[in-house]
Write a protein that holds these residues in place. Structure first.
Motif, PDB file in Angstrom:
ATOM      1  N   VAL A 243      39.387  40.851  46.491  1.00 10.68           N
ATOM      2  CA  VAL A 243      40.214  41.122  45.321  1.00 10.68           C
ATOM      3  C   VAL A 243      39.962  40.057  44.258  1.00 10.68           C
ATOM      4  O   VAL A 243      39.183  39.140  44.453  1.00 10.68           O
ATOM      5  CB  VAL A 243      41.717  41.163  45.693  1.00 10.68           C
ATOM      6  CG1 VAL A 243      41.992  42.322  46.640  1.00 10.68           C
ATOM      7  CG2 VAL A 243      42.159  39.858  46.297  1.00 10.68           C
ATOM      8  N   PHE A 244      40.642  40.209  43.130  1.00  9.78           N
ATOM      9  CA  PHE A 244      40.466  39.266  42.024  1.00  9.78           C
ATOM     10  C   PHE A 244      40.869  37.861  42.427  1.00  9.78           C
ATOM     11  O   PHE A 244      40.489  36.894  41.793  1.00  9.78           O
ATOM     12  CB  PHE A 244      41.291  39.711  40.811  1.00  9.78           C
ATOM     13  CG  PHE A 244      42.750  39.837  41.102  1.00  9.78           C
ATOM     14  CD1 PHE A 244      43.567  38.716  41.096  1.00  9.78           C
ATOM     15  CD2 PHE A 244      43.312  41.057  41.420  1.00  9.78           C
ATOM     16  CE1 PHE A 244      44.911  38.819  41.383  1.00  9.78           C
ATOM     17  CE2 PHE A 244      44.653  41.173  41.705  1.00  9.78           C
ATOM     18  CZ  PHE A 244      45.460  40.042  41.686  1.00  9.78           C
TER      19      PHE A 244
ATOM     20  N   ILE B 241      29.141  44.503  37.096  1.00  5.81           N
ATOM     21  CA  ILE B 241      29.936  44.355  38.311  1.00  5.81           C
ATOM     22  C   ILE B 241      31.129  45.294  38.257  1.00  5.81           C
ATOM     23  O   ILE B 241      31.591  45.706  37.201  1.00  5.81           O
ATOM     24  CB  ILE B 241      30.394  42.893  38.518  1.00  5.81           C
ATOM     25  CG1 ILE B 241      31.218  42.366  37.336  1.00  5.81           C
ATOM     26  CG2 ILE B 241      29.194  41.997  38.776  1.00  5.81           C
ATOM     27  CD1 ILE B 241      31.778  40.981  37.586  1.00  5.81           C
ATOM     28  N   ARG B 242      31.605  45.633  39.416  1.00  2.00           N
ATOM     29  CA  ARG B 242      32.729  46.559  39.535  1.00  2.00           C
ATOM     30  C   ARG B 242      34.031  45.811  39.264  1.00  2.00           C
ATOM     31  O   ARG B 242      34.217  44.695  39.741  1.00  2.00           O
ATOM     32  CB  ARG B 242      32.746  47.100  40.968  1.00  2.00           C
ATOM     33  CG  ARG B 242      33.908  48.004  41.276  1.00  2.00           C
ATOM     34  CD  ARG B 242      33.816  48.525  42.689  1.00  2.00           C
ATOM     35  NE  ARG B 242      32.831  49.593  42.807  1.00  2.00           N
ATOM     36  CZ  ARG B 242      32.564  50.227  43.940  1.00  2.00           C
ATOM     37  NH1 ARG B 242      33.188  49.906  45.045  1.00  2.00           N
ATOM     38  NH2 ARG B 242      31.661  51.189  43.973  1.00  2.00           N
ATOM     39  N   VAL B 243      34.927  46.454  38.529  1.00  2.00           N
ATOM     40  CA  VAL B 243      36.205  45.817  38.254  1.00  2.00           C
ATOM     41  C   VAL B 243      37.337  46.726  38.717  1.00  2.00           C
ATOM     42  O   VAL B 243      37.111  47.815  39.221  1.00  2.00           O
ATOM     43  CB  VAL B 243      36.357  45.495  36.756  1.00  2.00           C
ATOM     44  CG1 VAL B 243      35.315  44.472  36.331  1.00  2.00           C
ATOM     45  CG2 VAL B 243      36.251  46.750  35.919  1.00  2.00           C
ATOM     46  N   PHE B 244      38.555  46.259  38.548  1.00  2.00           N
ATOM     47  CA  PHE B 244      39.729  47.030  38.971  1.00  2.00           C
ATOM     48  C   PHE B 244      39.816  48.360  38.225  1.00  2.00           C
ATOM     49  O   PHE B 244      40.491  49.272  38.664  1.00  2.00           O
ATOM     50  CB  PHE B 244      41.012  46.235  38.750  1.00  2.00           C
ATOM     51  CG  PHE B 244      41.222  45.818  37.330  1.00  2.00           C
ATOM     52  CD1 PHE B 244      41.775  46.697  36.416  1.00  2.00           C
ATOM     53  CD2 PHE B 244      40.831  44.568  36.891  1.00  2.00           C
ATOM     54  CE1 PHE B 244      41.932  46.336  35.092  1.00  2.00           C
ATOM     55  CE2 PHE B 244      40.990  44.194  35.583  1.00  2.00           C
ATOM     56  CZ  PHE B 244      41.540  45.089  34.680  1.00  2.00           C
ATOM     57  N   ILE B 252      30.717  46.455  34.602  1.00  2.00           N
ATOM     58  CA  ILE B 252      30.788  45.648  33.385  1.00  2.00           C
ATOM     59  C   ILE B 252      29.753  44.539  33.472  1.00  2.00           C
ATOM     60  O   ILE B 252      29.711  43.823  34.472  1.00  2.00           O
ATOM     61  CB  ILE B 252      32.200  45.047  33.243  1.00  2.00           C
ATOM     62  CG1 ILE B 252      33.210  46.182  33.015  1.00  2.00           C
ATOM     63  CG2 ILE B 252      32.254  44.031  32.134  1.00  2.00           C
ATOM     64  CD1 ILE B 252      34.599  45.681  32.705  1.00  2.00           C
TER      65      ILE B 252
ATOM     66  N   THR C 213      48.603  42.145  39.230  1.00  2.00           N
ATOM     67  CA  THR C 213      47.296  41.535  39.050  1.00  2.00           C
ATOM     68  C   THR C 213      47.412  40.033  38.880  1.00  2.00           C
ATOM     69  O   THR C 213      46.523  39.395  38.323  1.00  2.00           O
ATOM     70  CB  THR C 213      46.582  42.130  37.821  1.00  2.00           C
ATOM     71  OG1 THR C 213      47.509  42.129  36.750  1.00  2.00           O
ATOM     72  CG2 THR C 213      46.112  43.523  38.090  1.00  2.00           C
TER      73      THR C 213
ATOM     74  N   PHE D 212      44.790  40.754  30.715  1.00  2.00           N
ATOM     75  CA  PHE D 212      43.504  40.477  31.359  1.00  2.00           C
ATOM     76  C   PHE D 212      43.349  41.227  32.667  1.00  2.00           C
ATOM     77  O   PHE D 212      42.325  41.124  33.332  1.00  2.00           O
ATOM     78  CB  PHE D 212      43.252  38.975  31.552  1.00  2.00           C
ATOM     79  CG  PHE D 212      44.376  38.216  32.151  1.00  2.00           C
ATOM     80  CD1 PHE D 212      45.264  37.536  31.348  1.00  2.00           C
ATOM     81  CD2 PHE D 212      44.546  38.170  33.521  1.00  2.00           C
ATOM     82  CE1 PHE D 212      46.315  36.831  31.903  1.00  2.00           C
ATOM     83  CE2 PHE D 212      45.584  37.471  34.080  1.00  2.00           C
ATOM     84  CZ  PHE D 212      46.475  36.798  33.266  1.00  2.00           C
ATOM     85  N   ILE D 241      38.632  40.597  30.849  1.00  2.00           N
ATOM     86  CA  ILE D 241      39.471  40.991  31.971  1.00  2.00           C
ATOM     87  C   ILE D 241      39.101  40.186  33.211  1.00  2.00           C
ATOM     88  O   ILE D 241      37.993  39.681  33.344  1.00  2.00           O
ATOM     89  CB  ILE D 241      39.367  42.506  32.255  1.00  2.00           C
ATOM     90  CG1 ILE D 241      37.933  42.937  32.547  1.00  2.00           C
ATOM     91  CG2 ILE D 241      39.923  43.300  31.086  1.00  2.00           C
ATOM     92  CD1 ILE D 241      37.843  44.408  32.949  1.00  2.00           C
ATOM     93  N   ARG D 242      40.055  40.071  34.084  1.00  2.00           N
ATOM     94  CA  ARG D 242      39.876  39.292  35.317  1.00  2.00           C
ATOM     95  C   ARG D 242      39.089  40.121  36.322  1.00  2.00           C
ATOM     96  O   ARG D 242      39.348  41.298  36.484  1.00  2.00           O
ATOM     97  CB  ARG D 242      41.258  38.963  35.874  1.00  2.00           C
ATOM     98  CG  ARG D 242      41.233  38.218  37.179  1.00  2.00           C
ATOM     99  CD  ARG D 242      42.639  37.883  37.650  1.00  2.00           C
ATOM    100  NE  ARG D 242      43.189  36.769  36.912  1.00  2.00           N
ATOM    101  CZ  ARG D 242      44.392  36.263  37.121  1.00  2.00           C
ATOM    102  NH1 ARG D 242      45.185  36.796  38.030  1.00  2.00           N
ATOM    103  NH2 ARG D 242      44.830  35.244  36.411  1.00  2.00           N
ATOM    104  N   VAL D 243      38.169  39.473  37.008  1.00  2.00           N
ATOM    105  CA  VAL D 243      37.404  40.186  38.030  1.00  2.00           C
ATOM    106  C   VAL D 243      37.541  39.466  39.364  1.00  2.00           C
ATOM    107  O   VAL D 243      38.200  38.438  39.468  1.00  2.00           O
ATOM    108  CB  VAL D 243      35.919  40.299  37.634  1.00  2.00           C
ATOM    109  CG1 VAL D 243      35.787  41.146  36.378  1.00  2.00           C
ATOM    110  CG2 VAL D 243      35.309  38.933  37.432  1.00  2.00           C
TER     111      VAL D 243
END
Lengths: 347, 347, 347, 347
Positions: A243-244, B241-244, B252, C213, D212, D241-243
């Protein structure tokens, strides 16, 4: 396939799409709603590639009704569960939950013998232990290879256990095939389709770990690779997803993913509660949660002397840790989901 | 290694840690701060496994100073850049940026010939095209295999281009080795360490794509697998890369990751602007951004008739799209980062 | 702070850093290792901003030993647990686990009365129900506001229950303060620092939901905002986090995050098992898992007629569902972690 | 709404669903495909809550055709762009791209004067600077409040600039309203719906930063909150955004998200290239990429003495950095997307 037109799409735009559908041999049914038109495509058996339609103006969305895959879905299996039978009454996917235990790697003949002796005395019949290990660093211990295989083979024979061990490439697969009751394909190889196809062409049951960043749909595609080559004996293993939150822990067990898998697919699903934690103190808690949630089995790492383990030591349970965890798990076993299966009377 | 004790850790707890450090042959330096003590471990050459220390009470954190890997870091390369030289003045990692272009898959002799003819007329010298394709669905086109390889070989020979093509397993690697100027390892195989080791043992330059869910540290480990077997000729490829945000797009581009890679490692880094988009209309925009940001090259999918492509059609550019994009890219090329390299005069 | 120099950093580069450290009033201790030097900064009480050092050449990494926050960490609380006492023997953080139940929103006087009647008959003392609701769509039901508050107030009074209800801004906070035994701050407001400060300045216990998040460190910062204004009565609530897997489910319960919170901080932590699922059939399984894992309480949505609920209907349990779940939870309660607390004898 | 039945769903199951649809006043059209039936729901104007249908057997999926939101979508705006006009020929969303620059926080009268002097001399008309700052740590500088507002007001007046400044709650909104040409709502408040509604009820243009970890759909919902209260003057800001990659950088600019926003919605979209980097050396590269990709403006942090900044120092550009970046940006400006707008001749 359903094509949703934009509000304000012109008659001509709708007509263009309809002609395109008919042009590739399908039928189009236009349905005019209060705000917009939608076009339902008929006459196709399987999945239609939407890229053909991307160029048309006036389309808001394209929605697939048919799915790209087949064998992996429960609805294509007549709604039935797949049962993976290893013989000797050791079965995945029926009314009980199995425990797979053992060290991350087979480190020596003595340690795997000692582990098998211990586990079999606790009624565990499934011995894990890697001879071929895909480690993140090339400088980490990579397993004993063929020698490791022969050690786990001897241990399983002596203590009448089944072997779960990993293949990481063609060579190791060819070696592992002759020895393993279940061949594990690790998370990092979950999308190694070439290896998966080879797993589909053999008879050994396969334990496929979900990649730690694979979506459920990615996993379905990987399972389809094995199924479509003719091997239906697959055990799916959830081991936590990334996860993040990178700093705190390795991964998070996706419990709802486990139940999605169980409902949408027909294969047994077990949970590896060691790899998500990175810390042995947290393995019992996650194992209790997994069993209380419901699954077809648990996989845990057990080592005679975890502090000296050549791999995965931090998350491996000692024999004593494992015994303490079993006491807890037995209390919960069978209360509201599948009971753990033990193969001899416990003290 | 630095061991940070908790506020309120007792003298005995500190002593226990110090004795443990000395017990495994290192020196311990205690440093008492205003709030807490920290213990610096000395005398080690490489990375120390922290699991040995997990059992001690009073420790808040363990911080590594040495890193697990070596060859991949710039500081271990004397600070220098690695230059990957394909001959004929085609070089990655020096003062210009290369363009790799071509179809996702080699679909026929004609189409790859036509593509090579077109690209070479635009001054492009690097022809991509897969003969072995790892597709998400087992029912999708998997490439023409050996036949595909012979087609791209003939096209490259005729138009005097270099070949970039993918290997997905041992067999395809053994075939591709004889033909490819650059062997691509795809994102799904980024952690197929067994395949990476085999790539490390050959001479062909390797183009390693970052997995769409791999951290930069995961990527370093994969690169180290190739480097540690003796092959320093690696081109790294960021492809998003894959994000939420699962519903909107495939992935992205991690631009900051590209600059981290460039600073911390010593290998050339290119950006694949096709795979992140899933939609050809967005490829030029991302390509402009990539070039303006700065990188050692671009990789894009080009197809004579994208609507009929057997794979990756939606994101493939037509020849005309590609020409329009080149016009834009040339305007920006060399303005503030590496200029694109073209191999003959453009009209 | 620890400054790790690059391999090959020059004497002058090291000297520059040391002078900079001394220039802002701290001491520097250089420690030369086998491969590189590290510089330990001494004499600071709290966190040092690293940006000041970013400009120096030869630095590989800067590692903080002191943390930016204070009150939220267990080590700064003398190692002790915080107990949140609502009176009438209703306590969070001690040796039992509480159940908070009720509808997402108070929809009418009748429905909240009916729910309170039902829940209190099952020994539940904590009634949830929103009067002010932050809904994702502006067109969704936003709660009854002040009227909703008066209804839940009457219900709690009649059935001798405690009220858990949400504040979403200054106005609602001022209204809710007079009525609520526990004020909930929802996941979307977790970083609404202005609202958190106001929560810190009042006496009511606060139930802070982790943003879906938010990292654990983000959550610590939010908790510190409340603690630093003087309110130590906080219950933390994990409700699942968003992952890359956008299509399948809403969020995933971060069980290891719950245990991190419990170890690193000192506040009670409960788990909301309704919001992660989006589907009521999965609430009992997650609730069993949460209780088996161990936590200070559960929060679940219960509604007299979930199919007609104005908000969160899909994940709300009917009274009958809730009863069936309680039967399961009682079997597991107290077996290996905190037992559920019921406030009257159950049938 | 489209209800997709399972393969093998019985006639009775299909009938039950149809009756349920008719029972709530809509029409149902059954369409039998080769493998399965689908039921199209007609007669609804807006979004139908699917929860009502969750209880029926034989349903595989429910797909929405109508969307929950309205005003935010381009198709509901007649396809047109929204232009946000600040007067004095300063416009967002038309044919040029704006630059918003200035410090993170207004730290003193002198520093904001000095910054305004510098920026206006470079043709920049939009001055950012926070008086109210939502900082992650409660111990960090929180802004000068009302005093900060008066300073930026004076600076903007003297140098004939427009003010962009943040509101974080009701009080600050009430103060900022009188001074700000554009009111910024920060990423952490993106789902503070109560504050958004208040922004919808005023006339000032709003700059809404994407959270984010907010999906594009989350962002649409937040925008709808403002739009539905009557304020159409919104500038959207992507800030990264957060990854899953937590250790390397703060966040990743979602360029494809920017183009999705531009296509699906009708509002101007700018990119904040400072917050994603955490490191000023990387701001110019990202700014070039953003401009080359195409957007309605850039927002960057500029500070007279970044090393001494009270907030966001590491990512703030000095005046000299900013000048160097402008040289680069001017080369690319207008080449293939919207040109930067400068308000006086540059040296």
């Amino acid at each position: 396939m359903l094509i949703i037109m934009k509000i304000g799409a012109t008659k001509q735009q709708i007509l263009d799409v309809v002609q395109a559908i008919e042009g590739i041999g399908y039928q189009a049914k236009i349905s005019k709603g209060a705000q917009r038109s939608v076009i339902l495509v008929h006459g196709n058996i399987g999945y239609i590639d939407e890229s053909y339609f991307k160029k048309f103006m006036g389309i808001r969305d394209i929605i697939h009704i048919s799915k790209r895959l087949k064998l992996v879905y429960r609805e294509n299996n007549g709604g039935a569960d797949t049962i993976v039978d290893l013989g000797d009454n050791i079965v995945f996917g029926d009314r009980s939950a199995q425990i797979i235990a053992g060290p991350c790697s087979v480190e020596s003949r003595e340690m795997i013998m000692e582990t098998a002796d211990f586990l079999s005395s606790r009624g565990i019949k499934l011995l894990r232990g890697g001879a071929f290990k895909p480690r993140t660093s090339p400088y980490s211990f990579q397993g004993l290879g063929d020698k490791g295989l022969s050690y786990i083979h001897d241990a399983a024979k002596k203590y009448n256990m089944k072997i779960v061990t990993e293949a990481i490439d063609e060579y190791s697969l060819s070696q592992v095939m002759d020895v393993a009751d279940v061949i594990q394909i690790g998370a990092r190889n979950m999308q190694n389709y070439s290896l998966l196809k080879k797993c589909g062409a053999i008879k050994n049951p396969i334990l496929l770990k979900r990649g730690f960043t694979a979506s459920i749909d990615d996993l379905y595609a990987s399972l389809e690779y094995i199924l479509s080559e003719g091997n239906p004996n697959i055990i799916v293993c959830e081991r936590g997803i990334r996860v993040f939150e990178g700093t705190k822990q390795r991964s998070i067990i996706d419990f709802l993913g486990v139940s999605d898998l169980r409902e949408e697919s027909h294969l047994p699903v077990i949970i590896d509660t060691s790899h998500a934690t990175r810390e042995r103190a947290k393995v019992p808690g996650l194992s209790r949660a997994a069993l209380a949630f419901g699954c077809d089995g648990l996989m845990v790492e057990v080592h005679p002397d975890p502090d000296k383990a050549l791999s995965d030591g931090p998350q491996s349970l000692s024999f004593n840790d494992f015994d303490l965890m079993l006491i807890e798990l037995k209390k919960i076993s069978g209360l509201f989901s599948k009971p753990l299966k033990f193969y001899k009377e416990q003290k």
